[in-house]
Write a protein that holds these residues in place. Structure first.
Motif, PDB file in Angstrom:
ATOM      1  N   GLY A   4       0.821  -1.199   0.000  1.00 37.12           N
ATOM      2  CA  GLY A   4       0.000   0.000   0.000  1.00 37.12           C
ATOM      3  C   GLY A   4       0.858   1.253   0.000  1.00 37.12           C
ATOM      4  N   LYS A   5       0.258   2.337  -0.494  1.00 38.10           N
ATOM      5  CA  LYS A   5       0.933   3.630  -0.514  1.00 38.10           C
ATOM      6  C   LYS A   5      -0.117   4.672  -0.153  1.00 38.10           C
ATOM      7  N   LEU A   6       0.167   5.499   0.827  1.00 36.28           N
ATOM      8  CA  LEU A   6      -0.773   6.533   1.226  1.00 36.28           C
ATOM      9  C   LEU A   6      -0.926   7.522   0.089  1.00 36.28           C
ATOM     10  N   GLU A   7      -2.177   7.706  -0.386  1.00 34.31           N
ATOM     11  CA  GLU A   7      -2.426   8.657  -1.455  1.00 34.31           C
ATOM     12  C   GLU A   7      -2.827  10.016  -0.912  1.00 34.31           C
ATOM     13  N   HIS A   8      -3.744  10.047   0.079  1.00 28.05           N
ATOM     14  CA  HIS A   8      -4.175  11.334   0.614  1.00 28.05           C
ATOM     15  C   HIS A   8      -4.785  11.181   1.997  1.00 28.05           C
ATOM     16  N   ALA A   9      -4.868  12.309   2.663  1.00 31.52           N
ATOM     17  CA  ALA A   9      -5.625  12.441   3.905  1.00 31.52           C
ATOM     18  C   ALA A   9      -6.588  13.597   3.679  1.00 31.52           C
ATOM     19  N   ASN A  10      -7.798  13.486   4.218  1.00 33.33           N
ATOM     20  CA  ASN A  10      -8.822  14.509   4.043  1.00 33.33           C
ATOM     21  C   ASN A  10      -9.080  15.131   5.412  1.00 33.33           C
ATOM     22  N   ILE A  11      -8.853  16.452   5.518  1.00 30.70           N
ATOM     23  CA  ILE A  11      -9.063  17.130   6.786  1.00 30.70           C
ATOM     24  C   ILE A  11     -10.011  18.308   6.582  1.00 30.70           C
ATOM     25  N   THR A  12     -10.749  18.628   7.606  1.00 36.55           N
ATOM     26  CA  THR A  12     -11.691  19.742   7.568  1.00 36.55           C
ATOM     27  C   THR A  12     -11.017  20.975   8.153  1.00 36.55           C
ATOM     28  N   VAL A  13     -11.087  22.081   7.409  1.00 33.75           N
ATOM     29  CA  VAL A  13     -10.469  23.334   7.824  1.00 33.75           C
ATOM     30  C   VAL A  13     -11.462  24.472   7.642  1.00 33.75           C
ATOM     31  N   SER A  14     -11.226  25.575   8.307  1.00 33.03           N
ATOM     32  CA  SER A  14     -12.131  26.718   8.209  1.00 33.03           C
ATOM     33  C   SER A  14     -11.895  27.543   6.953  1.00 33.03           C
ATOM     34  N   ASP A  15     -10.672  27.556   6.422  1.00 32.90           N
ATOM     35  CA  ASP A  15     -10.337  28.368   5.257  1.00 32.90           C
ATOM     36  C   ASP A  15      -9.356  27.585   4.387  1.00 32.90           C
ATOM     37  N   PRO A  16      -9.846  26.797   3.422  1.00 32.78           N
ATOM     38  CA  PRO A  16      -8.941  25.948   2.644  1.00 32.78           C
ATOM     39  C   PRO A  16      -7.925  26.733   1.818  1.00 32.78           C
ATOM     40  N   GLN A  17      -8.273  27.928   1.354  1.00 26.96           N
ATOM     41  CA  GLN A  17      -7.309  28.717   0.601  1.00 26.96           C
ATOM     42  C   GLN A  17      -6.116  29.105   1.476  1.00 26.96           C
TER      43      GLN A  17
END
Length: 126
Positions: A4-17
């Protein structure tokens, strides 16, 4: 055996920019994709061509305290760099506070919390 290879992590943020700009400044990552999320809200994928962090937000998140507790029990996200001191200076210039410096096997490191209370570990094995 499958590797396996880690492709991504999804995190919640207040201001993605703002978060994407910080990750670009610290790690040289680029925006791979940006657009509306499937279930509403907005997402930016920032990283390399092989892996990325998905930065998600929606109107409820933006209206809430930016240090909401989503993601517990996440401890931290670790990123390797070649020049630890240069990245630490950029973290401080962004108004964030590096802490918990360590120089032990297998490398040197420090940590910081971003504006959303997400802890990042920056480590160098050089």
């Amino acid at each position: 055996m499958t590797n396996g290879k880690l492709e991504h992590a999804n995190i919640t943020v207040s201001d993605p920019q703002r978060s994407a700009a910080l990750l670009h400044e610290l790690f040289g990552w680029h925006i791979r994709w940006e657009g509306p999320s499937m279930l509403g809200g907005h997402t930016i994928h920032v990283g390399t061509d092989e892996q990325y962090i998905a930065l998600y937000t929606n109107p409820d998140v933006r209206a809430a305290d930016p240090t909401f507790n989503k993601g517990e029990p996440l401890n931290h996200i670790g990123v390797t760099v070649d020049d630890l001191d240069a990245v630490e200076a950029k973290v401080a210039a962004a108004g964030l506070e590096p802490f918990n410096h360590g120089d032990y096997e297998p490398g040197r490191r420090f940590y910081f919390f971003d504006w959303n209370g997400i802890e990042w570990e920056v480590v160098s094995y050089s």
